[in-house]
Design an enzyme around this catalytic site. Structure first.
Site, PDB file in Angstrom:
ATOM      1  CG  LEU A   1      -1.991  -1.018   1.337  1.00  0.00           C
ATOM      2  CD1 LEU A   1      -2.642  -0.977   2.711  1.00  0.00           C
ATOM      3  CD2 LEU A   1      -3.025  -0.788   0.248  1.00  0.00           C
ATOM      4  CG  ASP A   2      -0.010   4.842  -2.200  1.00  0.00           C
ATOM      5  OD1 ASP A   2      -0.435   5.429  -1.188  1.00  0.00           O
ATOM      6  OD2 ASP A   2      -0.645   4.797  -3.272  1.00  0.00           O
ATOM      7  CD  GLU A   3       5.197   8.434   2.741  1.00  0.00           C
ATOM      8  OE1 GLU A   3       5.634   9.013   3.750  1.00  0.00           O
ATOM      9  OE2 GLU A   3       5.718   8.566   1.614  1.00  0.00           O
ATOM     10  CG  ASP A   4       0.027   9.794   0.237  1.00  0.00           C
ATOM     11  OD1 ASP A   4       0.668  10.063   1.270  1.00  0.00           O
ATOM     12  OD2 ASP A   4       0.221  10.379  -0.847  1.00  0.00           O
ATOM     13  CB  SER A   5      -2.921   3.565   0.339  1.00  0.00           C
ATOM     14  OG  SER A   5      -3.027   4.202  -0.912  1.00  0.00           O
TER      15      SER A   5
END
Length: 193
Positions: free
Chosen positions: A49-53
């Site tokens: 999951l990317d940093e913002d997710s």
């Protein structure tokens, strides 16, 4: 003589602002999964999951389990809060596949399941405020994919005119996020995906 290895499996609610990894070699300071729990040596995230997710992330010490879960046979469901009141027409386009950029080329996403979420999900507040209603309405949409290109769900909603403001993974196969809270880790016997 056969050696039996006891593997460890975890489900975690990855909070906003954390990387889905245990080491980071670039100069900037980043929050890493190892800060949330004392995981056994060899623990790896299954997918990312990317940093913002935010949301459901599976961790394991079993590389074979990682391969199974990342396969195109296992569904991953996301709830995306989008900018604006998403239309059924846009959702229908998501279902059929949309063109996104991937590694410098155009890519058509595979058919997927998608629907408008009519009741606002009861997720914990995110660590950093997104914005408020003064900037216009938002809506939630569920998107279930069997592939995972870089930032794919975000690119998909943008491609139909509704950029993602918040993205939460709620399901991987039959494993649900449930009532986990951001940063909470639960050790499990294995994954029934």
């Amino acid at each position: 003589m056969t050696t039996i290895i006891d593997h460890h499996h975890f489900i975690i609610f990855k909070p906003f602002g954390y990387l889905s990894q245990f080491t980071y070699n670039l100069k900037r300071n980043k929050k890493l999964l190892g800060e949330l729990h004392d995981f056994p040596e060899g623990t790896m995230a299954i997918g990312r999951l990317d940093e913002d997710s935010e949301g459901l992330l599976l961790l394991t010490t079993d590389g074979m389990m990682s391969e199974i879960v990342r396969s195109k046979k296992v569904e991953k469901e996301y709830y995306a809060q989008v900018d604006g009141l998403i239309t059924q027409e846009a959702v229908d386009k998501l279902k059929e596949g949309v063109e996104i950029g991937f590694k410098g080329t155009k890519y058509i996403t595979r058919k997927c399941e998608a629907y408008i979420v009519t009741d606002k999900p009861d997720f914990p507040e995110r660590g950093r405020k997104i914005r408020d209603e003064r900037h216009g309405p938002t809506a939630w949409v569920s998107i279930t994919v069997t592939e995972g290109k870089f930032r794919q769900v975000r690119k998909m909603t943008a491609a139909v005119g509704f950029p993602t403001l918040r993205l939460v993974r709620v399901r991987v196969g039959d494993v649900l996020l449930g009532n986990l809270q951001p940063g909470e880790v639960q050790q499990v016997e294995g994954f029934d995906v």
